[in-house]
Design a protein around this motif. Structure first.
Motif, PDB file in Angstrom:
ATOM      1  N   ASN A   1       0.840  -1.186   0.000  1.00  0.00           N
ATOM      2  CA  ASN A   1       0.000   0.000   0.000  1.00  0.00           C
ATOM      3  C   ASN A   1       0.877   1.239   0.000  1.00  0.00           C
ATOM      4  OD1 ASN A   1      -2.466  -1.266  -0.061  1.00  0.00           O
ATOM      5  ND2 ASN A   1      -2.935  -0.964   2.107  1.00  0.00           N
ATOM      6  N   LEU A   2       0.325   2.347  -0.469  1.00  0.00           N
ATOM      7  CA  LEU A   2       1.021   3.626  -0.467  1.00  0.00           C
ATOM      8  C   LEU A   2       0.243   4.618   0.391  1.00  0.00           C
ATOM      9  CD1 LEU A   2       2.026   3.914  -4.231  1.00  0.00           C
ATOM     10  CD2 LEU A   2       3.497   3.293  -2.311  1.00  0.00           C
ATOM     11  N   MET A   3       0.980   5.432   1.133  1.00  0.00           N
ATOM     12  CA  MET A   3       0.374   6.323   2.113  1.00  0.00           C
ATOM     13  C   MET A   3       1.206   7.602   2.207  1.00  0.00           C
ATOM     14  SD  MET A   3      -0.479   5.113   5.996  1.00  0.00           S
ATOM     15  CE  MET A   3      -0.713   6.279   7.339  1.00  0.00           C
ATOM     16  N   TYR A   4       0.556   8.715   2.541  1.00  0.00           N
ATOM     17  CA  TYR A   4       1.291   9.966   2.733  1.00  0.00           C
ATOM     18  C   TYR A   4       2.123   9.900   4.011  1.00  0.00           C
ATOM     19  CZ  TYR A   4      -1.034  12.361  -1.086  1.00  0.00           C
ATOM     20  OH  TYR A   4      -1.458  12.742  -2.337  1.00  0.00           O
ATOM     21  N   LYS A   5       3.339  10.432   3.928  1.00  0.00           N
ATOM     22  CA  LYS A   5       4.221  10.435   5.094  1.00  0.00           C
ATOM     23  C   LYS A   5       3.719  11.387   6.168  1.00  0.00           C
ATOM     24  CE  LYS A   5       8.716  10.443   4.397  1.00  0.00           C
ATOM     25  NZ  LYS A   5      10.053  10.790   3.836  1.00  0.00           N
ATOM     26  N   TYR A   6       3.195  12.526   5.741  1.00  0.00           N
ATOM     27  CA  TYR A   6       2.771  13.553   6.697  1.00  0.00           C
ATOM     28  C   TYR A   6       1.394  14.093   6.287  1.00  0.00           C
ATOM     29  CZ  TYR A   6       7.833  13.329   7.237  1.00  0.00           C
ATOM     30  OH  TYR A   6       9.122  12.890   7.389  1.00  0.00           O
ATOM     31  N   ALA A   7       0.737  14.733   7.219  1.00  0.00           N
ATOM     32  CA  ALA A   7      -0.581  15.303   6.934  1.00  0.00           C
ATOM     33  C   ALA A   7      -0.497  16.355   5.847  1.00  0.00           C
ATOM     34  CB  ALA A   7      -1.181  15.893   8.209  1.00  0.00           C
ATOM     35  N   ASN A   8       0.596  17.088   5.819  1.00  0.00           N
ATOM     36  CA  ASN A   8       0.827  18.092   4.788  1.00  0.00           C
ATOM     37  C   ASN A   8       2.043  17.699   3.962  1.00  0.00           C
ATOM     38  OD1 ASN A   8      -1.293  19.879   5.710  1.00  0.00           O
ATOM     39  ND2 ASN A   8       0.065  20.461   7.404  1.00  0.00           N
ATOM     40  N   GLY A   9       2.018  17.995   2.677  1.00  0.00           N
ATOM     41  CA  GLY A   9       3.138  17.640   1.819  1.00  0.00           C
ATOM     42  C   GLY A   9       2.757  16.534   0.866  1.00  0.00           C
ATOM     43  N   ASN A  10       3.638  16.279  -0.098  1.00  0.00           N
ATOM     44  CA  ASN A  10       3.323  15.302  -1.137  1.00  0.00           C
ATOM     45  C   ASN A  10       4.218  14.063  -1.089  1.00  0.00           C
ATOM     46  OD1 ASN A  10       5.727  16.439  -2.025  1.00  0.00           O
ATOM     47  ND2 ASN A  10       5.097  16.505  -4.176  1.00  0.00           N
ATOM     48  N   GLU A  11       5.073  13.943  -0.085  1.00  0.00           N
ATOM     49  CA  GLU A  11       5.917  12.751   0.021  1.00  0.00           C
ATOM     50  C   GLU A  11       5.103  11.566   0.522  1.00  0.00           C
ATOM     51  OE1 GLU A  11      10.319  14.737   0.849  1.00  0.00           O
ATOM     52  OE2 GLU A  11       9.356  13.528   2.408  1.00  0.00           O
ATOM     53  N   ILE A  12       5.370  10.406  -0.066  1.00  0.00           N
ATOM     54  CA  ILE A  12       4.641   9.198   0.314  1.00  0.00           C
ATOM     55  C   ILE A  12       5.622   8.069   0.627  1.00  0.00           C
ATOM     56  CG2 ILE A  12       2.666   9.864  -1.111  1.00  0.00           C
ATOM     57  CD1 ILE A  12       3.550   7.838  -3.186  1.00  0.00           C
ATOM     58  N   PHE A  13       5.093   7.006   1.207  1.00  0.00           N
ATOM     59  CA  PHE A  13       5.901   5.819   1.474  1.00  0.00           C
ATOM     60  C   PHE A  13       5.046   4.588   1.216  1.00  0.00           C
ATOM     61  CE2 PHE A  13       3.563   6.342   5.376  1.00  0.00           C
ATOM     62  CZ  PHE A  13       3.418   5.069   5.919  1.00  0.00           C
TER      63      PHE A  13
ATOM     64  N   GLU B   1      -1.158   2.639  16.976  1.00  0.00           N
ATOM     65  CA  GLU B   1      -0.223   3.760  17.071  1.00  0.00           C
ATOM     66  C   GLU B   1      -0.195   4.587  15.803  1.00  0.00           C
ATOM     67  OE1 GLU B   1       4.615   4.383  17.487  1.00  0.00           O
ATOM     68  OE2 GLU B   1       3.677   2.649  18.443  1.00  0.00           O
ATOM     69  N   MET B   2      -0.168   3.900  14.659  1.00  0.00           N
ATOM     70  CA  MET B   2      -0.115   4.587  13.364  1.00  0.00           C
ATOM     71  C   MET B   2      -1.082   3.886  12.415  1.00  0.00           C
ATOM     72  SD  MET B   2       3.202   5.329  10.953  1.00  0.00           S
ATOM     73  CE  MET B   2       3.082   6.341   9.481  1.00  0.00           C
ATOM     74  N   PRO B   3      -2.339   4.347  12.356  1.00  0.00           N
ATOM     75  CA  PRO B   3      -3.340   3.658  11.538  1.00  0.00           C
ATOM     76  C   PRO B   3      -3.009   3.696  10.054  1.00  0.00           C
ATOM     77  CG  PRO B   3      -4.185   5.757  12.328  1.00  0.00           C
ATOM     78  CD  PRO B   3      -2.896   5.521  13.040  1.00  0.00           C
ATOM     79  N   ALA B   4      -3.273   2.576   9.396  1.00  0.00           N
ATOM     80  CA  ALA B   4      -3.067   2.499   7.956  1.00  0.00           C
ATOM     81  C   ALA B   4      -4.137   3.323   7.253  1.00  0.00           C
ATOM     82  CB  ALA B   4      -3.139   1.047   7.498  1.00  0.00           C
ATOM     83  N   GLU B   5      -3.710   4.303   6.480  1.00  0.00           N
ATOM     84  CA  GLU B   5      -4.630   5.157   5.731  1.00  0.00           C
ATOM     85  C   GLU B   5      -4.113   5.303   4.299  1.00  0.00           C
ATOM     86  OE1 GLU B   5      -4.727   8.728   8.048  1.00  0.00           O
ATOM     87  OE2 GLU B   5      -6.154   7.916   9.505  1.00  0.00           O
ATOM     88  N   PRO B   6      -4.042   4.193   3.557  1.00  0.00           N
ATOM     89  CA  PRO B   6      -3.479   4.248   2.212  1.00  0.00           C
ATOM     90  C   PRO B   6      -4.408   4.966   1.241  1.00  0.00           C
ATOM     91  CG  PRO B   6      -4.449   2.097   2.616  1.00  0.00           C
ATOM     92  CD  PRO B   6      -4.504   2.838   3.925  1.00  0.00           C
ATOM     93  N   PHE B   7      -3.814   5.566   0.200  1.00  0.00           N
ATOM     94  CA  PHE B   7      -4.627   6.185  -0.840  1.00  0.00           C
ATOM     95  C   PHE B   7      -4.669   5.324  -2.092  1.00  0.00           C
ATOM     96  CE2 PHE B   7      -0.382   7.852  -1.623  1.00  0.00           C
ATOM     97  CZ  PHE B   7      -0.258   7.773  -3.009  1.00  0.00           C
TER      98      PHE B   7
END
Length: 497
Positions: free
Chosen positions: A131-143, A467-473
Motif C-alpha cells: 500500500n502507499l500512504m502519505y508520510k505527513y498530513a501536509n506535503g506530497n511525500e509518500i511511502f 499507534e499509526m493507523p493504515a490510511e493508504p490512498f
C-alpha cells in the motif's frame, strides 16, 4: 497516458437478431462514413444499449439526435476517444473532480486485448503487494509498506517481508506525482530504498531491495488456510485475496481440510481482497453457510432495456451444492467473522452482503470500499451486441482496438439490499497499525487476534491500541489493469432490435 480505474468484468454469450420480442433501441444514428469517429461511434452505440444509467444521461437518450449530421458533429466534438467516453458516463469521478460522483468505476482501455487478459488474473508482477500512504498530513511525500509477498515470485526470493517500509525508488523520494512512473511505469526492474520509523518520524535505511516484474505471474488467492485451536475450539482461518474461478477446486479443498480438522468457527480474511468472479463468491458463500440450493444468494438489476429481456431465473443466483465438478465442502455455519478494510471491494463485499440475510456476519476492521455494481467487457463487434466473445476475435473491428468496462448493473441480496455505495460498516472497528502489522495467520496478528477474542469470549490479553493507523490512498493491486473486478460468467441470450 493510459488511465486505469476501478475494474469490474463479465463474460457473457449474446445473440443479436431482429424480432418483435427484442429490445427496442429506436432509430440508430449513423455517422458520416468520412468522419474520423470510429471509436466514438462504437462507444456511444455500446453505452446507449448497456450502460446502467443510460436513462439518466441526456447524451445517451434514444432520441438525442434528430439527424445523422447532428450525431456526427457530436462525435467529432471530442477528438480524444478517452475523453469522449468519460463524458457520456454519469457524473464520472474522472470528469467531475471534487463534485459527488455517481459512476466511480467505469473505465476504458485503448487495447481491449490487455483488458481481457487482465480479467484472468495473469499479469506482469514481481510478487510484492504493498500500500502507499502519505508520510505527513501536509506535503506530497509518500511511502510504501509491504502487505504480503506472493510465493514463487521474484519478491519471494528477495530480502523483504510484510510490514517493511520503503520511501525511495531508484534513489528518488516517492511523491504523489512520481510514484506511478517509478513503481508502475515501463521499468520492469526497480530498487526500493527501505526505511523505518524512529521517534515518530521516518528514517531512511541503507538497505535496498531490487525487484523485477515477471510476465504471466499467477496469484493463488489462497494465501493462508489453517485451523487454529482456541481454548479447545477449532477455528478455521482463510486469508483469501482474490476471487478467481481457476482456483475454485483448491478453495473447496481448503474447506475439506477445515472440516476434517473439526473447525466449528471461521475467520475469513478479505482485508486486501479487491473482488473477482461472482460465481466464485457464490461458491465460497455456500462453503461457509450451506448448500441450500433453494435459498437466494443474490439478484441482479440491469438497466430497463436489458432487464426486460431477462427472466427471474437468470437474474437470481442461489446457493450451490457443487463447484460444477465436485460436491461442495461446507461448514454449515450460523456465523462467520470477516476481516475487511477499505481495500476490500466488489465480490468481497458481495459475499458479506449475500450472507447477511442468512447468518450472522461479524465484520471486524474498517468500512469497505462500497462497490455494488458489476460491468461487462465491450468491444467493437456490433453483430454480437458489442459484448466481447473470445470466439469472435475475427469479427471485432480491426480499425478500433478500444475496449470498455462500463457499469451495467447492481447486485442485491435476498432481502433486496444493495445500497452500500458508502461501504459496509464494521461491527468492530479496528484499523491496521503500520508499526505492528503482525504475521498473517498467527494468533497474535491484531485483526485475527480481535476475532479470536470474540470467539473465545475472553477478556483482552493484548493491547489493540493503534499507534499509526493504515490510511493508504492506493495499493499495488489497484495500479494494474485487473484492479478490483466483479464479473459474471453465466451465458445470456439477449435479442436486440
Amino acid at each position: 497516458m493510459k488511465k486505469y480505474f476501478f475494474l469490474l468484468g463479465v463474460a457473457l454469450i449474446f445473440s443479436a437478431c431482429s424480432n418483435d420480442d427484442g429490445i427496442k433501441n429506436g432509430p440508430t444514428p449513423n455517422p458520416d462514413p468520412d468522419a474520423d469517429v470510429t471509436a466514438q461511434n462504437f462507444m456511444w452505440q455500446a453505452m446507449n444499449l448497456w450502460y446502467f444509467w443510460q436513462g439518466e444521461v441526456a447524451d445517451l437518450a434514444d432520441d438525442r439526435f434528430s439527424s445523422d449530421a447532428e450525431y456526427t458533429a457530436f462525435l467529432e466534438s471530442y477528438t480524444d476517444p478517452e475523453n469522449f467516453y468519460y463524458s457520456i458516463c454519469n457524473k464520472h469521478s474522472r470528469i467531475v473532480g471534487t463534485e459527488a460522483a455517481i459512476d466511480r468505476f467505469s473505465f476504458g482501455d485503448d487495447d481491449y486485448k490487455e483488458l481481457v487478459s487482465s480479467l484472468s488474473g495473469v499479469s506482469k508482477s514481481n510478487g510484492l503487494e504493498f500500500n502507499l500512504m502519505y508520510k505527513y498530513a501536509n506535503g506530497n511525500e509518500i511511502f510504501g509498506y509491504v502487505l504480503y509477498v506472493l510465493p514463487d515470485s521474484n519478491a519471494s526470493g528477495a530480502d523483504i517481508v510484510r510490514g517493511e517500509m520503503f520511501t525511495r525508488v531508484n534513489g528518488v523520494q516517492l511523491t504523489d506525482s512520481n510514484y506511478i512512473n517509478l513503481l508502475f511505469g515501463s521499468n520492469d526492474t526497480y530498487t526500493l530504498g527501505m526505511a523505518h520509523i524512529e521517534n515518530g518520524d521516518f528514517v531512511n535505511d541503507s538497505k535496498e531491495v531490487t525487484l523485477t516484474k515477471v510476465a504471466n505471474q499467477v496469484e493463488n488467492p489462497i494465501l493462508v488456510a489453517k485451523t487454529l485451536d482456541v481454548n479447545g475450539t477449532k477455528v478455521a482461518y482463510l486469508m483469501y485475496n482474490r476471487f478467481l474461478s481457476s482456483f475454485d477446486e483448491q478453495l473447496n479443498q481448503a474447506f475439506a481440510q477445515f472440516k476434517a480438522e473439526g473447525a466449528t468457527e471461521l475467520v475469513l480474511d478479505m482485508r486486501y481482497n479487491p473482488g473477482g468472479n461472482v460465481n466464485t463468491s457464490r461458491l465460497l458463500a455456500s462453503m461457509i453457510y450451506g448448500t441450500h440450493t433453494d435459498e437466494v444468494y443474490i439478484k441482479q438489476r440491469w438497466n430497463d432495456k436489458v432487464q426486460a429481456q431477462l427472466t427471474n431465473e437468470f437474474l437470481t443466483d442461489y446457493f450451490a451444492n457443487t463447484t460444477g465438478t465436485t460436491s461442495i465442502n461446507t461448514l454449515n455455519l450460523s456465523r462467520v467473522f470477516v476481516l475487511a478494510t477499505n481495500d476490500s471491494a466488489s465480490a468481497s463485499e458481495l459475499v458479506m452482503n449475500g450472507l447477511a440475510p442468512h447468518m450472522e456476519v461479524i465484520h471486524i476492521g474498517e468500512t469497505t470500499r462500497g462497490k455494488n455494481e458489476f460491468s461487462i467487457t465491450l468491444v467493437d463487434d456490433p453483430d454480437n451486441t458489442f459484448v466481447y466473445n473470445s470466439n469472435r476475435e475475427d469479427k471485432i473491428n480491426p480499425n478500433n482496438s478500444w475496449g470498455l468496462q462500463p457499469l451495467v448493473g447492481r447486485n442485491e441480496n435476498a432481502a433486496g439490499f444493495s445500497d452500500y455505495t458508502s461501504g459496509l460498516v464494521p461491527d468492530i472497528e479496528l484499523a491496521e497499525d503500520i508499526t505492528n502489522l503482525g504475521i498473517l495467520g498467527e494468533m497474535d496478528e491484531p485483526l485475527l487476534a480481535r476475532a479470536l477474542l470474540e470467539i473465545s469470549g475472553g477478556s483482552a490479553k493484548m493491547d489493540f491500541t493503534v499507534e499509526m493507523p493504515a490510511e493508504p490512498f492506493t495499493s499495488s493491486r489497484l495500479q494494474t489493469p485487473m484492479r478490483d473486478n466483479m464479473y459474471l460468467d453465466k451465458p445470456l441470450n439477449l435479442q436486440i432490435q
